[in-house]
Design an enzyme around this catalytic site. Structure first.
Site, mmCIF file in Angstrom:
data_model
loop_
_atom_site.group_PDB
_atom_site.id
_atom_site.type_symbol
_atom_site.label_atom_id
_atom_site.label_comp_id
_atom_site.label_asym_id
_atom_site.label_seq_id
_atom_site.Cartn_x
_atom_site.Cartn_y
_atom_site.Cartn_z
ATOM 1 N N GLU A 77 -11.371 9.644 -3.592
ATOM 2 C CA GLU A 77 -10.189 10.501 -3.461
ATOM 3 C C GLU A 77 -10.549 11.977 -3.621
ATOM 4 O OE1 GLU A 77 -7.209 8.824 -6.100
ATOM 5 O OE2 GLU A 77 -6.976 7.077 -4.783
ATOM 6 N N CYS B 212 -10.644 5.710 2.324
ATOM 7 C CA CYS B 212 -10.521 4.339 1.817
ATOM 8 C C CYS B 212 -11.906 3.687 1.693
ATOM 9 C CB CYS B 212 -9.715 3.486 2.777
ATOM 10 S SG CYS B 212 -7.988 3.929 2.919
ATOM 11 N N GLU C 246 -12.858 0.752 2.793
ATOM 12 C CA GLU C 246 -13.324 0.060 4.003
ATOM 13 C C GLU C 246 -14.082 1.012 4.926
ATOM 14 O OE1 GLU C 246 -10.380 0.020 2.606
ATOM 15 O OE2 GLU C 246 -9.305 -1.855 2.932
ATOM 16 N N CYS D 150 -5.466 -0.696 5.442
ATOM 17 C CA CYS D 150 -4.474 0.161 6.102
ATOM 18 C C CYS D 150 -4.770 0.241 7.604
ATOM 19 C CB CYS D 150 -4.472 1.556 5.474
ATOM 20 S SG CYS D 150 -5.866 2.588 5.972
ATOM 21 N N CYS E 249 -7.997 2.054 8.711
ATOM 22 C CA CYS E 249 -9.205 1.261 8.454
ATOM 23 C C CYS E 249 -9.326 0.134 9.477
ATOM 24 C CB CYS E 249 -9.197 0.695 7.035
ATOM 25 S SG CYS E 249 -9.540 1.958 5.803
HETATM 26 N N1 THU Z 1 -7.089 2.310 -0.352
HETATM 27 C C1 THU Z 1 -8.261 1.758 0.082
HETATM 28 O O1 THU Z 1 -9.350 2.222 -0.259
HETATM 29 N N2 THU Z 1 -8.187 0.689 0.896
HETATM 30 C C2 THU Z 1 -7.040 0.064 1.260
HETATM 31 O O2 THU Z 1 -7.093 -0.928 1.984
HETATM 32 C C3 THU Z 1 -5.747 0.566 0.808
HETATM 33 C C4 THU Z 1 -5.783 1.830 0.022
HETATM 34 C C5 THU Z 1 -7.161 3.453 -1.275
HETATM 35 C C6 THU Z 1 -6.708 4.771 -0.719
HETATM 36 C C7 THU Z 1 -6.304 5.498 -1.980
HETATM 37 O O3 THU Z 1 -7.478 6.089 -2.563
HETATM 38 C C8 THU Z 1 -5.820 4.403 -2.921
HETATM 39 O O4 THU Z 1 -6.353 3.194 -2.409
HETATM 40 C C9 THU Z 1 -4.301 4.307 -3.025
HETATM 41 O O5 THU Z 1 -3.731 4.183 -1.764
#
Ligand code: THU
Length: 159
Positions: free
Chosen positions: A63, A72, A74, A110, A113
């Site tokens: 983040e 993310c 993935e 998401c 991804c």
């Molecule tokens: N996030 C992921 O890394 N992968 C997902 O499949 C869903 C969300 C992360 C993005 C963000 O840093 C945190 O989870 C909250 O959404």
């Protein structure tokens, strides 16, 4: 007029039913989730790519104070694999999440991804299985394209 339909199938396993190879990925995905940099959401996601040559490439969400600059788990993982092993196919992508340190039920990737996952699969010309790792249940999807039917792809750029 005609109607089109898409079907998505998933095998659902309990943790103790998982075949050994998948159990290793399951454990590793939760392990790498711990190292995510997620100070804003507290939601730690880990992903593990199992490659055709047996290597494992790991990643997690990263983040940023400027929120959209983060990425993310993935995509971090698939871009890591693409950068280090450009010619080796990804056979399985395992994904797991910890919310405030606790294992949660399986999360689904998401849309952005999924788009990247699908292009990985198309590019390698081999199915990439997806393992969605939950605290109690695990979903196994046989090919990534099942997760994003009717997707945008490079063919449209050439029309
Ligand atoms: N996030 C992921 O890394 N992968 C997902 O499949 C869903 C969300 C992360 C993005 C963000 O840093 C945190 O989870 C909250 O959404």
């Amino acid at each position: 007029m005609k109607e089109l339909r898409w079907e998505t199938k998933a095998e659902v396993y309990k943790v103790d039913e998982l075949p050994d190879g998948y159990k290793r990925l399951y454990d590793k995905a939760f392990e790498v989730a711990r190292d995510a940099y997620a100070p804003y959401s507290g939601f730690h996601v880990g992903a593990v790519a199992l490659l055709d040559d047996g290597s494992m490439v790991c990643g997690n969400n990263q983040e940023n104070a400027a929120y959209p600059s983060g990425l993310c788990a993935e995509r971090t993982t698939l871009f890591h694999a693409g950068a280090c092993y450009p010619d080796v196919a990804v056979r399985v992508l395992a994904i797991a999440a910890l919310n405030e340190g606790k294992r949660v039920r399986s999360i689904t990737p998401c849309g952005a991804c999924r788009q990247v996952m699908i292009e990985t699969e198309r590019r390698q010309g081999k199915a990439m299985r997806v393992l969605l790792c939950g605290e109690k249940e695990i979903y196994l999807i046989a090919k990534t394209s099942d997760l994003l039917p009717f997707s945008f792809d490079e063919k449209s750029l050439k029309e």
